[in-house]
Design a protein around this motif. Structure first.
Motif, short mmCIF file in Angstrom:
data_model
loop_
_atom_site.label_atom_id
_atom_site.label_comp_id
_atom_site.label_asym_id
_atom_site.label_seq_id
_atom_site.Cartn_x
_atom_site.Cartn_y
_atom_site.Cartn_z
N UNK A 1 20.44 30.67 -25.31
CA UNK A 1 21.11 30.20 -24.09
C UNK A 1 20.11 29.93 -22.97
N UNK A 2 19.07 30.73 -22.88
CA UNK A 2 18.10 30.58 -21.79
C UNK A 2 17.44 29.21 -21.78
N UNK A 3 17.40 28.55 -22.93
CA UNK A 3 16.78 27.22 -23.03
C UNK A 3 17.73 26.10 -22.63
N UNK A 4 19.00 26.41 -22.49
CA UNK A 4 20.01 25.37 -22.28
C UNK A 4 20.04 24.88 -20.83
N UNK A 5 19.99 23.56 -20.68
CA UNK A 5 20.13 22.91 -19.37
C UNK A 5 21.13 21.78 -19.53
N UNK A 6 22.32 22.00 -19.04
CA UNK A 6 23.38 21.01 -19.22
C UNK A 6 23.33 19.86 -18.24
N UNK A 7 24.22 18.93 -18.46
CA UNK A 7 24.38 17.78 -17.58
C UNK A 7 24.84 18.20 -16.20
N UNK A 8 24.39 17.48 -15.19
CA UNK A 8 24.80 17.75 -13.81
C UNK A 8 26.14 17.07 -13.56
N UNK A 9 27.00 17.75 -12.84
CA UNK A 9 28.26 17.15 -12.40
C UNK A 9 28.54 17.63 -10.99
N UNK A 10 29.52 17.02 -10.35
CA UNK A 10 29.88 17.42 -9.00
C UNK A 10 31.17 18.23 -9.04
N UNK A 11 31.11 19.43 -8.48
CA UNK A 11 32.32 20.24 -8.34
C UNK A 11 33.11 19.63 -7.20
N UNK A 12 34.30 19.16 -7.52
CA UNK A 12 35.10 18.43 -6.54
C UNK A 12 36.43 19.09 -6.24
N UNK A 13 36.75 20.20 -6.97
CA UNK A 13 38.03 20.85 -6.69
C UNK A 13 38.00 22.33 -7.00
N UNK A 14 38.90 23.03 -6.38
CA UNK A 14 39.15 24.45 -6.60
C UNK A 14 40.45 24.54 -7.38
#
Length: 189
Positions: free
Chosen positions: A145-158
């Motif tokens: 898991x420490x090697x994992x870097x996922x795609x960036x997204x924008x948090x737009x809602x709660x």
């Protein structure tokens, strides 16, 4: 009803993480873990537990205000870790200060709506992937898991999520999660 406030990752982030989890499930010892279901993957902001139905309208209003006071922010699934020898989780990177602020606002909204909350703890963004019934060596999983870097997204809602606990008693049955409210971050559209 059993409720919590959360950030829900988008489908692309879930699918990307699912590929890694498939690899983790092939590691020795993976069959000793209870893996969480992909439909339930989320970052809990504030766990409220059982909430009296009479409190829900005020809670919804206050969560809406908390969301509108928080600007959208970038996030990605990143890294991971363990809680003791019993829980394996994926972490997050990006707007963590913004996420902590949103978590604090969601918790405050619940308190002000009359929801009894546990003692405040410093927020740590995590998405639970698996749990163990007994102490388990999770280090090989954490290393991957420490090697994992996922795609960036924008948090737009709660999101306000209802947790429906398993009732059948069937081994391996997962809780079912149902989004019962969501509010856009930033100014209302």
């Amino acid at each position: 009803m059993r409720l919590f406030a959360a950030v829900l990752p988008p489908r692309a982030a879930v699918e990307e993480l699912a590929l890694l989890v498939d690899e983790l499930r092939a590691l020795p010892g993976a069959d000793e873990l209870r893996w969480t279901g992909r439909p339930g993957w989320h970052y809990t902001l504030a766990f409220m537990g059982e909430v009296d139905d009479a409190l829900v309208p005020d809670l919804r209003e206050r969560l809406g205000r908390a969301a509108h006071r928080t600007q959208p922010f970038p996030l990605r699934v990143h890294g991971g870790g363990q809680f003791g020898h019993r829980a394996l989780w994926a972490g997050a990177a990006g707007g963590l200060d913004d996420m902590r602020l949103l978590a604090e606002r969601a918790e405050a909204a619940a308190r002000r709506a009359g929801v009894p909350m546990d003692d405040h703890r410093r927020y740590q963004a995590h998405l639970t992937l698996a749990r163990a019934r007994t102490d388990t060596d999770l280090r090989p999983f954490v290393t991957e898991l420490e090697r994992f870097k996922g795609l960036r997204w924008e948090v737009a809602e709660l999101a306000l999520v209802r947790s429906n606990l398993p009732t059948s008693g069937t081994a391996g049955e997962q809780p079912r999660y149902e989004t019962v409210g969501s509010w856009p971050l930033g100014r209302a559209s």
